[in-house]
Structure formats: structure tokens, C-alpha cells
Design a protein around this motif. Structure first.
Motif, PDB file in Angstrom:
ATOM      1  N   ILE A  67       0.850  -1.212   0.000  1.00 11.76           N
ATOM      2  CA  ILE A  67       0.000   0.000   0.000  1.00 11.76           C
ATOM      3  C   ILE A  67       0.874   1.246   0.000  1.00 11.76           C
ATOM      4  O   ILE A  67       0.642   2.187  -0.768  1.00 11.76           O
ATOM      5  N   VAL A  71       0.861   3.970  -2.934  1.00 14.63           N
ATOM      6  CA  VAL A  71       0.623   5.402  -2.743  1.00 14.63           C
ATOM      7  C   VAL A  71       1.793   6.205  -3.325  1.00 14.63           C
ATOM      8  O   VAL A  71       1.599   7.174  -4.069  1.00 14.63           O
ATOM      9  N   VAL A  80      -4.111   9.807  -5.169  1.00  9.69           N
ATOM     10  CA  VAL A  80      -4.442   8.842  -4.106  1.00  9.69           C
ATOM     11  C   VAL A  80      -5.916   9.002  -3.743  1.00  9.69           C
ATOM     12  O   VAL A  80      -6.663   8.022  -3.644  1.00  9.69           O
ATOM     13  N   GLY A  84      -8.797   6.320  -4.333  1.00  7.03           N
ATOM     14  CA  GLY A  84      -9.394   5.904  -3.061  1.00  7.03           C
ATOM     15  C   GLY A  84     -10.910   6.005  -3.084  1.00  7.03           C
ATOM     16  O   GLY A  84     -11.612   5.067  -2.720  1.00  7.03           O
ATOM     17  N   ILE A 160      -1.282   4.129   4.516  1.00  8.27           N
ATOM     18  CA  ILE A 160      -1.738   5.286   3.741  1.00  8.27           C
ATOM     19  C   ILE A 160      -1.120   6.568   4.315  1.00  8.27           C
ATOM     20  O   ILE A 160      -0.625   7.427   3.576  1.00  8.27           O
ATOM     21  N   CYS A 164       1.421   8.833   2.144  1.00  6.61           N
ATOM     22  CA  CYS A 164       1.117  10.237   1.845  1.00  6.61           C
ATOM     23  C   CYS A 164       2.219  11.132   2.401  1.00  6.61           C
ATOM     24  O   CYS A 164       2.619  12.116   1.767  1.00  6.61           O
ATOM     25  N   PHE A 295      -2.973  -0.901  -4.149  1.00 10.07           N
ATOM     26  CA  PHE A 295      -3.837  -0.120  -3.275  1.00 10.07           C
ATOM     27  C   PHE A 295      -5.177  -0.826  -3.055  1.00 10.07           C
ATOM     28  O   PHE A 295      -5.628  -1.027  -1.928  1.00 10.07           O
TER      29      PHE A 295
END
Ligand code: ASP
Length: 409
Positions: A67, A71, A80, A84, A160, A164, A295
Motif C-alpha cells: 500500500i 501510494v 491517491v 481511493g 496510507i 502520503c 492499493f
């Protein structure tokens, strides 16, 4: 060469599955259910357990790193969010449809479901889960313990957040991002070693299930099992064929063929999370971009459970009927809402859907202790619902892949 290897794995899993059914049936006929169940649980199932243990071991680094890497590979934070939202919307809509299908099928069967004079045989220690606690527990209060306890929802939040963070940190985050990408690559290789063992794991688990469960599916329990499986099949044929065709512009036949190894493995392992490495492999085979599959699939294995939702609806109607409750339309709507949420809160592991069923029963006033009536054959429900859960995750991945402008195989 690579192509050939993948095909071989699918064929080998199928052979393992069929051989397991045959050998399990021989044990059952030769020894009777109880003795065959005990014997295979002691001497054959452990080989399946070794394989499932290895998969569980690789799953935490796999989810965490894939994941994060997914990202990072999207390159900007806006993307993202875009992927998402599409993913979550797909998951929610298909799960709500699954609940409605489950309710319709169960209502058709309801007339044939028995009203039982109950019975200590319903002696299941129900663990009812509180919805707000489930939501609060998604957010970790410790960075390490979710990894050691394999709390998948918390691991997803961590991945996540850090993914990010790396993107937003720009140049300063790049060395850490490169490290994650490299670590992820190594993890994928280790996963490849483990995957090579899957046909043997499938064989061992299947022998045990067939030897132990064979005759228990008779009678009323066979009926509720049939209702659940009809629901599963309708959902596959109606929802996934259509979504793959309409949204992913892909032939449903190709999709089902390519996802088969993952579905077969999910069917025997009864764990979406443990099936994740194989699901990812199948999606690679369908040309799903890694940034999408990295993801969507781990997220799906944790929160997207259409099979579980169908099972919970069918089981709720069945158990209500068993204790003489005729559910109203309002209660059915409550079931749709709670089963959607309960399936999201269900961990992608063996038997988890049955535990979350307590939440659905609670909501409509059926005492969760009556889960005991169907407890004994839960594995048979679980096999179908996990296969469906995994196919649902892959169907989302191919749709999102197409929406992102990529071509599926
Ligand atoms: N075994 C299911 C899964 O892993 C969850 C459940 O029990 O419904 O997807």
C-alpha cells in the motif's frame, strides 16, 4: 516463460483441489466422518496449516509495503484521493447489492426453513461487537502493535498515512520512498517462494474439509447452505460479470478464468488476507497496473466482503425463522445496513464473518447465541463467501484500472 509459470500454478491449484476432494471422500467413506475428521485433522491438515502460516507471515509486510509503495507510485496526493474514492464507492455499492441479493434469496427459501424447538445445541459463546468500537479501533494508538497483532485495518491506516507523508515530503522523503520500493520488491519475491507451495496447501486443507464435513450438510442446514450458495452465484453472475463487462470493458469469461487460482485458494484457505498474494498475482496476469492493485487489493481483502454480507443476511433470516421470529421490512433494511457495516468490520480471516454476524443479529433482536445452530458448518459457508470476497476485490481492481486509463488483459 513467466506466463507459462503462472498458468502452471493455476492448473496445479486445480489439481490440488480436485485431488483433495477425492482423497477426502475416500477417507470419509472408509472411516466415517468422525474418525476421518480426527485423523485428517491430526495428520493431513497440519501441512495446510504450515502453508497458511507462511501466508499469514508474509501478509503484514506485504500489505504495509505494497500500500505504501502503491501510494508512492501514484506520485501525487490528489491521485491517491481519486483512486481511493472510486475504490470505496465500488466496495460499498457492491456490498449493499450483495445484502439485497442475500435477503431476496433467503426470503424465497424462508418458507422451507424450520422453526426449531430450541435447544442447548445452540451453545455458542457469541461475541457481539459494538459498531462504534469497531470504528474507533481502525485508528491505531501505537505504531508497532498493529504489526505484531496483524490488525489489518490499522495497518492500512498506517500505510496510507506514511505513503502520503513520503509524497508530501518531496525530495526529503525520496530516500525513504526508494527504500520502501526496494523492500516491497524483496517481499514480493519471498511471496513468490511461498506461492509455489499453494497446490500442496490446498490439497491438504481440502482433504480435511471433505473428510470431516461430508455428511453434516444434510437436512435443514443443507437448505440454508444452498440458499447462501445460490446468493453467492447470483452475485458473481449478475454483479461481477456486469461490472467487469461494463466498467472494465473486459470479457467476464477471461476475468473468471484469470481469477480462478485466487478464488480456488480462497475457497480452501477461507482467508481473503492469506489469499492476497495469489489475488495480486492473478491481477498482474490481467495487466492491472501495480499502483492500482497495490492499493485496491489489500484494502479490499480487509474491508470488501460481499460473500460475507450475503451469508450474514441469509443466516439472519434463517436463525430468526428458527426461533419463530418473522422479520419486518424495517428489520430487513436494518439487516442491509448492519450487514454492510459488519462485513466491512470483518477481518479477512477464517471464520471472522460468523463472529460479526452477532452484530447483525443483535440489531434485529435475534439473540446471537443461536449462531450455535449453524456454527458446526461455518467452514462450508466460509469457503464460498471467501471465494466471493476475493473475486469482488479483483473485480474492483480491474474496474479501477480501466477508469484510470489502463487496459486490462
Ligand atoms: N473468511 C472470510 C474472508 O477471509 C471472512 C468471513 O469469515 O466472512 O474473507
Amino acid at each position: 516463460m513467466q506466463e507459462k509459470k503462472k498458468m502452471n500454478l493455476g492448473v496445479k491449484i486445480l489439481i490440488g483441489l480436485v485431488a483433495g476432494i477425492i482423497v477426502g471422500a475416500i477417507f470419509w467413506m472408509a472411516m466415517g466422518a468422525d474418525a476421518a475428521g480426527a485423523f485428517t485433522a491430526k495428520y493431513i491438515k497440519p501441512f495446510g496449516d504450515i502453508f497458511v502460516n507462511l501466508l499469514k507471515f508474509i501478509v503484514v509486510p506485504l500489505v504495509l509495503l505494497s500500500i505504501m509503495d502503491g501510494v508512492i507510485s501514484m506520485g501525487d496526493i490528489g491521485k491517491v484521493g481519486k483512486i481511493g474514492w472510486k475504490t470505496v464507492a465500488y466496495f460499498l455499492v457492491t456490498t449493499a447489492i450483495a445484502c439485497i441479493i442475500g435477503l431476496i434469496v433467503a426470503n424465497i427459501f424462508k418458507g422451507a426453513f424450520p422453526v426449531l424447538s430450541l435447544a442447548e445445541d445452540a451453545a455458542y459463546e457469541a461475541k457481539s461487537s459494538n459498531l462504534m468500537d469497531t470504528i474507533v479501533n481502525i485508528f491505531p494508538n501505537n505504531a508497532i502493535s498493529p504489526l505484531s497483532t496483524s490488525s489489518m485495518l490499522q495497518i492500512i491506516v498506517i500505510s496510507i498515512a506514511f505513503g502520503c507523508g513520503i509524497l508530501v515530503a518531496g525530495d526529503k522523503g525520496k530516500p525513504f520512498g526508494d527504500f520502501i520500493t526496494s523492500f516491497n520488491e524483496v517481499t514480493q519475491r519471498v511471496m513468490g517462494f511461498i506461492l509455489a507451495l499453494s497446490p500442496y496447501g490446498v490439497f491438504a486443507l481440502m482433504v480435511w474439509v471433505v473428510a470431516a464435513q461430508g455428511p453434516k450438510i444434510l437436512g435443514h442446514l443443507g437448505l440454508v447452505l444452498l440458499a447462501a450458495y445460490i446468493g453467492y452465484i447470483i452475485h458473481v453472475v449478475l454483479v461481477y460479470s456486469l461490472s467487469v463487462k461494463v466498467f472494465a470493458k473486459m470479457s467476464p469469461i477471461t476475468f473468471f478464468k484469470k481469477i480462478f487460482p485466487a478464488a480456488a485458494f480462497a475457497f480452501t484457505s477461507t482467508s481473503s488476507v492469506a489469499s492476497l498474494p495469489i489475488t495480486k498475482e492473478c491481477c498482474d496476469d490481467m495487466n492491472v497496473d501495480t499502483e492500482v492493485s497495490s492499493f485496491v487489493l489489500p484494502l479490499g481483502a480487509t474491508v470488501n466482503m460481499d460473500g460475507t454480507a450475503i451469508y450474514q443476511c441469509v443466516a439472519a433470516i434463517f436463525l430468526a425463522k428458527c426461533i419463530g421470529i418473522d422479520l419486518t421490512l424495517t428489520q430487513m433494511i436494518i439487516i442491509v445496513v448492519t450487514a454492510t457495516l459488519a462485513s466491512i468490520g470483518t477481518a479477512g480471516t477464517s471464520g471472522a464473518g460468523m463472529i460479526m454476524l452477532a452484530m447483525v443479529l443483535d440489531a434485529v433482536g435475534v439473540p446471537p447465541t443461536y449462531i450455535g445452530i449453524i456454527y458446526g458448518i461455518d467452514r462450508l459457508f466460509d469457503m464460498g463467501r471467501t471465494a466471493l470476497n476475493v473475486v469482488g476485490d479483483a473485480s474492483c481492481a480491474v474496474c479501477v484500472n480501466h477508469w484510470e486509463g489502463n487496459n486490462n488483459a
